[in-house]
Write an enzyme that holds these catalytic residues in place. Structure first.
Site, PDB file in Angstrom:
ATOM      1  N   ARG A  90       5.762   2.209  11.018  1.00 29.67           N
ATOM      2  CA  ARG A  90       4.485   1.476  10.743  1.00 29.67           C
ATOM      3  C   ARG A  90       3.237   2.219  11.157  1.00 29.67           C
ATOM      4  NH1 ARG A  90       2.797  -2.134  14.010  1.00 29.67           N
ATOM      5  NH2 ARG A  90       4.887  -2.788  14.800  1.00 29.67           N
ATOM      6  N   TYR A 143     -11.585  -6.141  -9.935  1.00 32.27           N
ATOM      7  CA  TYR A 143     -10.113  -6.340 -10.250  1.00 32.27           C
ATOM      8  C   TYR A 143      -9.755  -7.703  -9.918  1.00 32.27           C
ATOM      9  CZ  TYR A 143      -5.018  -6.253  -9.895  1.00 32.27           C
ATOM     10  OH  TYR A 143      -3.892  -6.330  -9.940  1.00 32.27           O
ATOM     11  N   ASP A 226     -14.047   1.180  -5.361  1.00 29.51           N
ATOM     12  CA  ASP A 226     -12.593   1.192  -5.952  1.00 29.51           C
ATOM     13  C   ASP A 226     -12.640   1.998  -7.265  1.00 29.51           C
ATOM     14  OD1 ASP A 226     -10.418   0.733  -7.406  1.00 29.51           O
ATOM     15  OD2 ASP A 226     -10.181  -1.396  -6.980  1.00 29.51           O
ATOM     16  N   LYS A 251      -1.475   2.977 -10.188  1.00 27.84           N
ATOM     17  CA  LYS A 251      -1.913   3.133 -11.649  1.00 27.84           C
ATOM     18  C   LYS A 251      -1.867   4.745 -11.900  1.00 27.84           C
ATOM     19  CE  LYS A 251      -2.669  -1.125 -11.379  1.00 27.84           C
ATOM     20  NZ  LYS A 251      -3.893  -1.801 -11.226  1.00 27.84           N
TER      21      LYS A 251
END
Ligand SMILES: *Cc1c(COP(=O)(O)O)cnc(C)c1O
Length: 457
Positions: A90, A143, A226, A251
């Protein structure tokens, strides 16, 4: 022959510039995607980095474990010669560390962090800096998921938002933003450029200037971009003064529509804070995701370049078609467009996202989308296959209709993410689907387009 890997000293990464050089030639990112940050001799000579499918890592002895924790928790500074080891997946894992190093190369970033999704990257970045009473400044549209988080959840934590439209010079909106902020603390200015689905641009240098003008007590808002649509190959926000670049790696970076992932890269002190929160809310990606993305990075530039070339052909075809009212594509910006200067300043190429207004409103757009044969009707973007969707009723359905119209997301608007197919086949498909638009039954008239046979379906 030079060694093309960095030694990982300290878990954080000690840059060794000579490993990125042949003689005095600095290697380009695409040349380093197959090897950077990985030493085969540490993994039985395997040419590819293995998947370190492990939750935890064995310490050599108790003293080593103690030292790793002291450094990881910031209980003391790391010694100059001290080596940091891995603790628990983690916090980090070799597949993520090497991925993060490689991602940094494209953007010239100091430090990176990989996440389970683009939304995990965005949420962790915002939560790192936003506090009750703050006002977050954003470009719009963002988005859909980001808008939802910002409008539905952040207000419950006392975080308000002030938006400004993409596609308008920042100088024109700066005063109105400052008025609406009204002297409150701004933790971050978050923009998305080009905007989805309109391809409206935000001037990154303008956003940095805006952030400067919102500084308080010598503390300037973090400038976040972004960069999912053009980056990391065709736009480099850090070069224009941004502090943090965020990606949905689902993407283009992943690029095969087979993995959900996210990342951010940027200034060390900014990314270090985000990484710390990532450890405690557990949004890090796993080793398998890291491995898939490393595989994808090897072909990133080839894919994005091929998709962009295809998109130019498709956009030109659309722009000349009588059933298309207008096309939003960066490669078609005209000389008198107010955004052309911003495009030339910060974009390397126009990318492969096209949106366009089909005649006949929603009905026309649906007839077009339903008639596509090679291009699949699906949201998402940036993958090897071309995808088409209807922003108004799909990705942007949650936006208030009046706001949607204002942002240019009209009922007739369709969006295509262009893939790596042959451009003539894409044009044949788009052409025959447009034949169906305006027909009584939404079917392609018999004599119209060529039959495209879809292998395996
Ligand atoms: C898809 C996308 C996101 C969200 O990423 P996920 O990987 O789906 O969580 C964020 N920003 C942009 C611009 C996107 O296209």
């Amino acid at each position: 022959m030079a060694k093309y890997y960095k030694e990982r000293v300290s878990g954080k990464i000690k840059q060794q510039p000579e490993t990125m050089m042949i003689g005095d030639k600095k290697l380009q990112p695409e040349s380093m995607m197959m090897s950077y940050g990985y030493d085969p001799s540490l993994s039985e000579g395997a040419i590819k980095c293995p998947i370190f499918q492990t939750s935890t890592f064995v310490f050599k002895n108790s003293e080593a474990g103690k030292a790793f924790f002291e450094i990881a928790l910031g209980l003391r500074e790391q010694g100059p010669k001290e080596e940091m080891g891995l603790i628990y997946s983690r916090l980090n894992n070799p597949d993520l560390e090497i991925l993060e190093d490689r991602l940094c190369l494209w953007d010239g970033a100091e430090l990176g962090a990989a996440f389970q999704s683009g939304m995990a990257a965005i949420a962790t970045s915002l939560l790192t800096f936003c506090r009750p009473g703050d006002v977050l400044v954003i470009s719009q549209p963002l988005y859909g998921g980001t808008e939802y988080l910002i409008h539905h959840y952040l207000p419950e934590f006392g975080i308000e938002v002030v938006g400004f439209p993409a596609g308008v010079p920042t100088a024109e909106i700066a005063e109105s933003v400052r008025e609406r902020v009204a002297g409150r603390r701004v933790p971050a200015v978050l923009s998305e450029t080009p905007a989805n689905p309109t391809n409206g641009l935000v001037d990154i240098e303008g956003a940095v200037e805006l952030a400067r003008s919102l500084a308080q007590g010598g503390e300037r808002p973090v400038v976040m971009v972004d960069n999912t649509f053009l980056g990391p190959v065709f736009q480099h926000p850090l070069e224009h003064g941004a502090d943090l670049v965020i990606y949905s790696a689902t993407k283009f970076i992943g690029g095969h529509s087979d993995v959900i992932a996210g990342a951010c890269v940027g200034r060390r002190e900014v990314v270090e804070k985000i990484r710390t929160l990532r450890t405690f809310i557990g949004t890090a990606a796993g080793p398998w995701t890291g491995w898939l993305l490393m595989r994808s990075l090897e072909t990133l530039k080839m894919r994005m370049t091929a998709q962009m070339k295809n998109a130019q052909y498709v956009a030109r075809f659309l722009s000349q078609h009588p059933k298309i009212k207008h096309v939003n594509y960066l490669g078609l910006l005209s000389e008198d467009d107010p955004m052309i200067a911003v495009y030339r300043k910060q974009c390397v190429a126009p990318g492969s996202l096209i949106s366009f207004e089909v005649e006949g409103g929603e009905k026309g757009a649906f007839q077009f989308l339903n008639a596509l044969k090679l291009i699949s009707l699906a949201v998402s973007l940036g993958g090897t296959e071309s995808l088409a969707e209807h922003p108004g009723t799909m990705t942007h359905a949650d936006i208030d209709p009046a706001e949607r119209e204002r942002l240019g997301i009209t009922p007739g608007l369709a969006r295509i993410s262009v893939g790596v197919e042959h451009f003539e086949d894409l044009i044949a498909d788009v052409g025959q689907a447009l034949d169906a638009v305006g027909s009584a039954d939404g079917k392609v008239p018999a004599a119209a387009g060529p039959e495209v046979v879809r292998a395996g379906r």
